[in-house]
Design a protein around this motif. Structure first.
Motif, PDB file in Angstrom:
ATOM      1  N   LYS A   1       0.858  -1.201   0.000  1.00  0.00           N
ATOM      2  CA  LYS A   1       0.000   0.000   0.000  1.00  0.00           C
ATOM      3  C   LYS A   1       0.883   1.236   0.000  1.00  0.00           C
ATOM      4  O   LYS A   1       1.844   1.327   0.776  1.00  0.00           O
ATOM      5  CB  LYS A   1      -0.914  -0.009   1.226  1.00  0.00           C
TER       6      LYS A   1
ATOM      7  N   GLY B   1      -7.956   8.178   5.536  1.00  0.00           N
ATOM      8  CA  GLY B   1      -6.883   7.215   5.805  1.00  0.00           C
ATOM      9  C   GLY B   1      -7.283   5.786   5.468  1.00  0.00           C
ATOM     10  O   GLY B   1      -6.574   4.826   5.808  1.00  0.00           O
TER      11      GLY B   1
ATOM     12  N   ASP C   1      -5.387   2.230   4.073  1.00  0.00           N
ATOM     13  CA  ASP C   1      -4.753   1.231   4.959  1.00  0.00           C
ATOM     14  C   ASP C   1      -5.705   0.053   5.152  1.00  0.00           C
ATOM     15  O   ASP C   1      -5.302  -1.113   5.109  1.00  0.00           O
ATOM     16  CB  ASP C   1      -4.461   1.834   6.350  1.00  0.00           C
TER      17      ASP C   1
HETATM   18 MG    MG Z   1      -2.628   7.395   6.092  1.00  0.00          MG
END
Ligand code: MG
Ligand code: ADP
Ligand code: ASP
Length: 405
Positions: free
Chosen positions: A7, A151, A154
């Motif tokens: 990632k 975010g 992830d």
């Molecule tokens: Mg992040």
């Protein structure tokens, strides 16, 4: 040969040059004979810009259209990375969330993954194709684009790693691992070779945004081997592991801070059974998450002050719910958004006394007043004035012996 998920966060794909560096890393894993899946974030700053546009055009926006807009950045980077890989002679193709598909619930902007279609991805990886996927996005049962919360790439990566039984999930970012505290504000922070799932979960949920909280919970539940490392250097990163893989347990492993807190005090609430339950049920009905709580009785015991924290974006909603509640009597409402929650975290706390005392003493020596305290088995959090964030985090970092030599 291993099956791996890589990632790359926003700064790692911030421009075409960086995407080429990312492609080199992917090539290295593919050349080593591994089956490779890659998740990318939007270019640094892109998602923020998309969010600003939505808010500007429609402050009370339709959450479904918000997701349509803010998910767009990942589409660009997925396509660009696939093209870059192809030009380097590596068979690659891109997938958007709905094409995989990443099926989620309908909670727009904070959707949860319910099911991942893995057949095609596994087949393509076995054929030697690098599968490049847009992170952060999915599709709901009513065929709308969803996003997984800021975010969230992830979580996309860890979820796929769990679903395809990957040997590793490598999270490449702009720091070379998980540190004892945010290296941006603590120059003396040390990189941890290993951190337990539980500690990482606390660190993330208490403000260390290096991993999205949900991705850690998922890794812990599915025993995914997660590694956090830099896309700019070749240094070894931090492994997130089970507690029994750590021989020498630190009492305190890390210090986190969260600035998105707001404090509310309901002054002079009638002190009778059921009043706290009424207040917090009302807030729960309004979908407001209450975090730290303290209650102080007045001397005669007839009234009480109730102090608690919510996230800053929920502050206005919280005060309007309380003011509008006819069955809750109080004298006044005080609010404070200039607060920060500082937390010390460590599994060793379970078997060591005195951790809280050190925290309070250290803050007292710096003249920092503690407004609210909360604890759990492996963490202690305090709420203080946000003006002292750096001072408090650095002083605690030193006090617990975490500073790098
Ligand atoms: Mg992040
Ligand atoms: P990405 O865009 O790659 O997902 P993020 O900005 O979400 O990257 O996360 C990386 C950032 O997390 C780092 O730049 C760092 O400032 C911050 N951070 C906060 N706490 C920590 C910590 N304890 N260890 C490492 N990084 C941390
Ligand atoms: N681009 C999204 C964000 O900025 C998702 C991610 O980067 O993980 O929040």
């Amino acid at each position: 040969m291993s099956r791996i998920v890589m990632k790359f966060g926003g700064t790692s794909v911030a421009d075409l040059e960086r995407i080429k560096i990312v492609a080199q890393r992917v090539k290295k894993e593919a050349d080593a004979g591994n089956q490779v899946s890659v998740f990318v974030s939007a270019m640094a700053g892109t998602t923020d810009q998309l969010v600003r546009w939505v808010e500007e055009i429609s402050p009370l926006h339709d959450a479904r259209e918000y997701d349509t807009v803010v998910s767009a950045g990942e589409q660009i980077t997925a396509g660009l990375l696939a093209l870059t890989l192809q030009d380097m002679g590596i068979p690659a193709r891109s997938w958007l969330g709905w094409q995989i598909p990443f099926k989620t619930n309908q909670v727009h902007s904070a959707a949860r993954i319910e099911e991942i279609g893995t057949d095609e991805i596994i087949k393509r990886m076995e054929e030697g194709i690098v599968c490049v996927m847009a992170g952060f996005q999915g599709i709901s049962a009513d065929n709308r684009i969803t996003t997984l919360g800021r975010g969230g790439t992830d979580t996309s990566a860890v979820a796929l790693a769990a679903a395809i039984n990957a040997d590793r999930c490598d999270i490449y970012t702009d720091v070379d691992g998980v540190y004892t505290s945010d290296p941006r504000i603590v120059k003396q922070a040390r990189k941890l070779d290993k951190i337990t799932y539980e500690e990482m979960l606390e660190m993330a949920s208490l403000g260390a945004k290096v991993l999205q909280t949900r991705s850690v919970a998922m890794a812990m539940n599915h025993k995914v081997r997660v590694q956090v490392l830099s896309s700019f250097t070749d240094k070894p990163g931090t492994m997130v592991v089970d507690e029994d893989e750590i021989v020498e347990k630190q009492v305190v492993s890390g210090i986190a801070y969260a600035k998105n807190e707001a404090q509310i005090t309901i002054v002079g609430v009638v002190n009778e059974p059921g009043i706290a339950s009424n207040i917090f049920l009302l807030l729960a009905d309004g979908n407001i998450n209450v975090d730290m709580i303290i209650q102080n009785e007045t001397e005669d015991g007839r009234k009480t002050d109730l102090t608690f924290t919510v996230t800053d974006v929920d502050l206005d909603k919280t005060t309007s719910i309380l003011k509008g509640a006819n069955d809750i009597q109080f004298d006044s409402l005080l609010t404070d958004i200039n607060v920060v929650k500082i937390s010390v975290i460590g599994v060793g706390m379970r078997s060591h006394a005195g951790v809280a005392a050190t925290m309070f003493k250290t803050l007292a020596e710096k003249g920092i007043n503690i407004q609210v305290i909360s604890t759990s088995e492996i963490k202690i959090s305090v709420l203080i004035n946000s003006e002292y964030t750096e001072l408090a985090v650095r002083a605690l970092h030193t006090a617990y012996g975490l500073d790098a030599e």
